[in-house]
Design a protein around this motif. Structure first.
Motif, mmCIF file in Angstrom:
data_model
loop_
_atom_site.group_PDB
_atom_site.id
_atom_site.type_symbol
_atom_site.label_atom_id
_atom_site.label_comp_id
_atom_site.label_asym_id
_atom_site.label_seq_id
_atom_site.Cartn_x
_atom_site.Cartn_y
_atom_site.Cartn_z
ATOM 1 N N ASP A 1 9.120 -18.283 19.937
ATOM 2 C CA ASP A 1 9.224 -17.743 18.394
ATOM 3 C C ASP A 1 8.265 -18.733 17.587
ATOM 4 O OD1 ASP A 1 9.887 -15.396 16.689
ATOM 5 O OD2 ASP A 1 10.690 -17.302 15.481
ATOM 6 N N ARG A 2 7.338 -17.864 17.091
ATOM 7 C CA ARG A 2 6.335 -18.480 16.121
ATOM 8 C C ARG A 2 7.007 -18.951 14.888
ATOM 9 N NH1 ARG A 2 1.432 -14.491 15.795
ATOM 10 N NH2 ARG A 2 2.733 -13.483 14.417
ATOM 11 N N MET B 1 17.892 -6.908 3.211
ATOM 12 C CA MET B 1 17.764 -5.708 4.016
ATOM 13 C C MET B 1 19.190 -4.518 4.134
ATOM 14 S SD MET B 1 15.625 -7.373 7.018
ATOM 15 C CE MET B 1 14.201 -6.258 7.128
ATOM 16 N N LEU B 2 18.833 -3.488 4.082
ATOM 17 C CA LEU B 2 19.796 -2.766 4.366
ATOM 18 C C LEU B 2 20.359 -2.514 5.921
ATOM 19 C CD1 LEU B 2 21.786 -0.486 3.149
ATOM 20 C CD2 LEU B 2 20.179 1.184 3.628
ATOM 21 N N ASP C 1 3.495 -20.209 19.288
ATOM 22 C CA ASP C 1 2.740 -18.806 19.408
ATOM 23 C C ASP C 1 2.680 -18.670 20.911
ATOM 24 O OD1 ASP C 1 1.368 -16.741 18.879
ATOM 25 O OD2 ASP C 1 -0.092 -17.833 17.585
ATOM 26 N N ALA C 2 3.222 -17.285 21.458
ATOM 27 C CA ALA C 2 2.623 -16.793 22.829
ATOM 28 C C ALA C 2 1.285 -16.430 22.582
ATOM 29 C CB ALA C 2 3.960 -15.766 23.155
ATOM 30 N N ASP D 1 7.327 -17.578 11.676
ATOM 31 C CA ASP D 1 6.624 -17.471 10.545
ATOM 32 C C ASP D 1 7.391 -16.369 9.673
ATOM 33 O OD1 ASP D 1 6.094 -15.420 12.081
ATOM 34 O OD2 ASP D 1 4.036 -15.214 11.878
ATOM 35 N N GLY E 1 14.300 -0.308 10.363
ATOM 36 C CA GLY E 1 14.100 -0.716 12.019
ATOM 37 C C GLY E 1 15.127 -1.678 12.434
ATOM 38 N N ILE E 2 16.154 -2.126 11.664
ATOM 39 C CA ILE E 2 17.005 -3.033 12.411
ATOM 40 C C ILE E 2 17.953 -2.475 13.315
ATOM 41 C CG2 ILE E 2 18.946 -4.582 11.838
ATOM 42 C CD1 ILE E 2 17.471 -5.429 9.372
ATOM 43 N N ASP F 1 10.149 -3.191 16.811
ATOM 44 C CA ASP F 1 8.902 -2.769 16.003
ATOM 45 C C ASP F 1 7.735 -3.048 16.941
ATOM 46 O OD1 ASP F 1 10.106 -2.318 13.718
ATOM 47 O OD2 ASP F 1 9.235 -3.822 12.613
ATOM 48 N N GLY G 1 9.092 -13.587 20.933
ATOM 49 C CA GLY G 1 9.610 -13.025 19.453
ATOM 50 C C GLY G 1 11.002 -13.110 19.416
ATOM 51 N N ASP H 1 7.465 -8.983 19.624
ATOM 52 C CA ASP H 1 6.706 -9.813 18.599
ATOM 53 C C ASP H 1 6.267 -8.885 17.241
ATOM 54 O OD1 ASP H 1 5.121 -7.961 20.245
ATOM 55 O OD2 ASP H 1 3.360 -9.297 20.100
ATOM 56 N N ARG I 1 17.627 -11.143 6.106
ATOM 57 C CA ARG I 1 17.027 -11.024 7.423
ATOM 58 C C ARG I 1 17.244 -12.679 8.030
ATOM 59 N NH1 ARG I 1 12.692 -10.193 11.240
ATOM 60 N NH2 ARG I 1 12.290 -12.247 11.928
ATOM 61 N N PRO J 1 15.261 -9.506 15.486
ATOM 62 C CA PRO J 1 16.536 -8.892 15.823
ATOM 63 C C PRO J 1 16.196 -8.300 17.373
ATOM 64 C CG PRO J 1 16.086 -8.394 13.720
ATOM 65 C CD PRO J 1 14.806 -9.066 14.167
ATOM 66 N N ALA J 2 15.385 -7.685 17.688
ATOM 67 C CA ALA J 2 15.189 -6.920 18.924
ATOM 68 C C ALA J 2 15.073 -7.994 20.076
ATOM 69 C CB ALA J 2 13.962 -6.239 18.983
HETATM 70 C C1 FAD Z 1 9.419 -5.562 3.762
HETATM 71 C C2 FAD Z 1 10.111 -4.961 4.605
HETATM 72 C C3 FAD Z 1 11.500 -4.429 4.059
HETATM 73 C C4 FAD Z 1 12.246 -3.842 5.227
HETATM 74 N N1 FAD Z 1 13.499 -3.511 5.183
HETATM 75 C C5 FAD Z 1 14.308 -3.342 6.160
HETATM 76 C C6 FAD Z 1 15.746 -2.768 5.757
HETATM 77 O O1 FAD Z 1 16.129 -2.826 4.470
HETATM 78 N N2 FAD Z 1 16.634 -2.298 6.649
HETATM 79 C C7 FAD Z 1 15.854 -2.163 8.193
HETATM 80 O O2 FAD Z 1 16.637 -1.710 8.887
HETATM 81 N N3 FAD Z 1 14.632 -2.424 8.230
HETATM 82 C C8 FAD Z 1 14.189 -2.983 7.476
HETATM 83 N N4 FAD Z 1 12.688 -3.185 7.582
HETATM 84 C C9 FAD Z 1 12.283 -3.043 9.308
HETATM 85 C C10 FAD Z 1 12.713 -4.178 9.866
HETATM 86 O O3 FAD Z 1 12.409 -5.619 9.535
HETATM 87 C C11 FAD Z 1 12.249 -4.439 11.236
HETATM 88 O O4 FAD Z 1 12.166 -2.975 11.965
HETATM 89 C C12 FAD Z 1 12.796 -5.164 12.096
HETATM 90 O O5 FAD Z 1 12.834 -6.500 11.663
HETATM 91 C C13 FAD Z 1 12.285 -5.093 13.309
HETATM 92 O O6 FAD Z 1 12.756 -6.228 14.370
HETATM 93 P P1 FAD Z 1 11.901 -6.816 15.671
HETATM 94 O O7 FAD Z 1 12.660 -7.999 16.268
HETATM 95 O O8 FAD Z 1 11.260 -5.895 16.430
HETATM 96 O O9 FAD Z 1 10.512 -7.516 14.761
HETATM 97 P P2 FAD Z 1 10.500 -8.481 13.856
HETATM 98 O O10 FAD Z 1 11.694 -8.799 12.877
HETATM 99 O O11 FAD Z 1 9.208 -8.496 13.190
HETATM 100 O O12 FAD Z 1 10.465 -9.940 14.572
HETATM 101 C C14 FAD Z 1 9.223 -10.545 15.506
HETATM 102 C C15 FAD Z 1 9.427 -12.049 15.665
HETATM 103 O O13 FAD Z 1 8.266 -12.091 16.494
HETATM 104 C C16 FAD Z 1 7.744 -13.379 16.193
HETATM 105 N N5 FAD Z 1 6.357 -13.470 16.848
HETATM 106 C C17 FAD Z 1 5.433 -12.528 16.360
HETATM 107 N N6 FAD Z 1 4.320 -12.689 17.180
HETATM 108 C C18 FAD Z 1 4.714 -13.936 17.934
HETATM 109 C C19 FAD Z 1 3.865 -14.453 19.114
HETATM 110 N N7 FAD Z 1 2.538 -13.990 19.220
HETATM 111 N N8 FAD Z 1 4.421 -15.672 19.469
HETATM 112 C C20 FAD Z 1 5.855 -16.132 19.219
HETATM 113 N N9 FAD Z 1 6.652 -15.318 18.263
HETATM 114 C C21 FAD Z 1 5.938 -14.128 17.775
HETATM 115 C C22 FAD Z 1 7.802 -13.366 14.608
HETATM 116 O O14 FAD Z 1 7.732 -14.813 14.131
HETATM 117 C C23 FAD Z 1 9.100 -12.802 14.464
HETATM 118 O O15 FAD Z 1 10.335 -13.645 14.232
HETATM 119 C C24 FAD Z 1 11.703 -3.550 6.562
HETATM 120 C C25 FAD Z 1 10.460 -4.131 6.732
HETATM 121 C C26 FAD Z 1 9.878 -4.514 5.784
HETATM 122 C C27 FAD Z 1 8.337 -5.078 6.207
#
Ligand code: FAD
Length: 443
Positions: free
Chosen positions: A39-40, A49-50, A155-156, A42, A335-336, A323, A16, A190, A132, A19-20
């Motif tokens: 990374d997928r 985003m804030l 895709d993993a 998608d 969650g950023i 997440d 994935g 992910d 984002r 950001p994380a």
């Molecule tokens: C509509 C919406 C608005 C939001 N607005 C805000 C905001 O304003 N401020 C804020 O702080 N937070 C906001 N959030 C929350 C924030 O987007 C998430 O908390 C943050 O993006 C989490 O980051 P992450 O890296 O954990 O996951 P993600 O950002 O979801 O990244 C996961 C990545 O993993 C990849 N992936 C998934 N499964 C697989 C797989 N099997 N194989 C390979 N790759 C895979 C996906 O393509 C993606 O690129 C919002 C969320 C939503 C839904």
């Protein structure tokens, strides 16, 4: 797009590239480790985003340059600065109470207070609004310069497990071709649905809060505003307040993002359609923010697991971040910042495990996450339940809109911008709540 051959080995596999995962990859690459990010691809949403001041602080710690001017008056000056096209600094937060009014679907606008971000030593004085895609592009560019390798569009599909130890993942490319990425350790990043995490046995506490967010972008002459607006007291069709809020985020790039966050402790959570809620909310606030009727960026939505509701966060050879680990803030739904912070912590722990040649070091990660968020998140989960009660919500929302000191204090607690030492009333309230939460049943 960077694409490595699918069959490869590395010190660390990151599943994935949000950001994380990228935060972990950057930390590990800085320690000289060989990292592959699968990374997928998608998630290409252009949503606004804030970024809280803590997200800005974590971005800077990673080495992503974000603007620091909170008083953006001269756009030409800002355009010269690095990052201007995707990040718009924000110096103030307005909290507005929506007042129930049958004449207005969703409630009419009531009292409103505006304050600067509460000051705290560990974060700058400004947050910001960014896309984002812009943010992820910056993180990826930085990771690539540090030698991180990418398997994009892959895709993993499942973990490679040998004698009970995860040793990487099977991957499938865009053309359907399959391969393996083998690694000493795996960082699972992910996102909210975390299919890969579930295959490893992670579990979300079903009764703990989660949020649904829905947002779109509209062109507006007010896109350069230096203030985001948060509207509390948004109601369902029956006029009952929901747990959650609505928002307007000026992007500085021609549009204003408008959105709604709906927390699962709302009495009508199961029957509210977030897309319809956003439509009604937009109708109500379009005039004040001079929004074009047609969205410039279409509405998108998703779920956000909150308050450390997913676990376990580590196995013998893997850790779960962002997440996928449910680490988003239960009081804001954002969650950023926590994705970056948990990614950085995980990167450090995995790096140390590699340095010491000991997988046992990974077990420090859940403890570090618990030290950082544990008791605050327990308070947050209890607070979500409490403010989910409509009579409590009505009083709270009215007070937030009408009393600047109360709004500022609430923001300070919700963002975890607490002052060290004795602090003031917000710190006292937070300490008391933590003490009470110690004895409260988990929720
Ligand atoms: C509509 C919406 C608005 C939001 N607005 C805000 C905001 O304003 N401020 C804020 O702080 N937070 C906001 N959030 C929350 C924030 O987007 C998430 O908390 C943050 O993006 C989490 O980051 P992450 O890296 O954990 O996951 P993600 O950002 O979801 O990244 C996961 C990545 O993993 C990849 N992936 C998934 N499964 C697989 C797989 N099997 N194989 C390979 N790759 C895979 C996906 O393509 C993606 O690129 C919002 C969320 C939503 C839904």
């Amino acid at each position: 797009m960077v694409t490595e051959p699918a069959d490869t080995t590395a010190d660390v596999l990151v599943v994935g590239g949000g950001p994380a995962g990228l935060a972990s990859a950057i930390e590990l690459a800085r320690r000289g480790r060989d990292v592959v990010v699968v990374d997928r691809g998608d998630t290409t949403d252009e949503i606004a985003m804030l970024f809280t001041p803590r997200a800005v602080a974590a971005s800077r710690r990673l080495g992503v340059d974000v603007l620091d001017r909170a008083d953006v008056l001269d756009r030409a000056d800002v355009l010269d600065r690095d990052g201007a096209e995707w990040f718009h600094p924000i110096g103030r937060v307005r909290i507005t109470a929506a007042m129930a009014d049958p004449a207005h679907p969703g409630g009419a606008v009531g009292p409103s207070t505006s304050s600067a971000w509460p000051r705290v030593r560990v974060a700058p004085d400004n947050g910001g609004v960014g896309t984002r895609t812009g943010f992820v592009a910056r993180l990826r560019a930085l990771a690539a310069t540090l030698g991180v390798r990418f398997l994009d569009g892959h895709d993993a599909t499942q973990p490679i497990v040998e004698r009970g130890f995860v040793r990487g993942a099977c991957v499938r490319g865009p053309d359907g071709a399959t391969g393996e990425v083998r690694a000493t350790f795996t960082v699972v990043a992910d996102g909210a649905n975390s299919h890969f995490g579930r295959l490893l046995g992670t579990y979300r506490e079903p009764d703990w809060p989660m949020a649904l967010a829905h947002t779109a972008g509209h062109r507006s002459p007010l896109h350069l505003a230096n203030e985001v607006e948060v509207v509390v007291g948004v109601t369902d069709r029956a006029g009952t307040p929901i747990a959650g809020y609505g928002w307007m985020f000026p992007t500085g790039a021609g549009t204003v993002g408008i959105g709604v966050m709906l927390v699962s402790t709302s009495p009508s959570f199961a029957v509210i359609n977030p897309a319809h809620l956003l439509e009604r909310f937009t109708e109500q606030h379009a005039d004040r923010w001079q929004l074009d009727p047609d969205p410039a960026t279409p509405a998108v939505g998703g779920r956000i697991p909150l308050g450390a509701s997913v676990g376990p966060l580590a196995g013998p050879t893997y850790v779960i971040v962002g997440d996928a680990g449910g680490v988003a803030n239960p009081l804001t739904g954002l969650g950023i910042d926590t994705a970056l912070e948990s990614g950085i912590i995980a990167g450090d722990v995995v790096g140390e495990a590699l340095d010491e040649g000991s997988a046992a070091v990974l077990q420090q990660y859940p403890k570090l996450i618990d030290d950082r968020y544990g008791s605050f998140y327990k308070v947050g989960r209890l607070a979500d339940r409490f403010v989910g009660q409509p009579p409590v919500a009505r009083r709270l929302h009215a007070a937030l809109g009408a009393r600047p000191a109360f709004a500022e204090g609430t923001l300070r607690v919700a963002l975890q911008h607490l002052r060290s030492g004795r602090g003031g009333v917000p710190e006292l309230v937070e300490r008391t709540a933590r003490a009470v939460a110690t004895f409260a049943p988990d929720a």
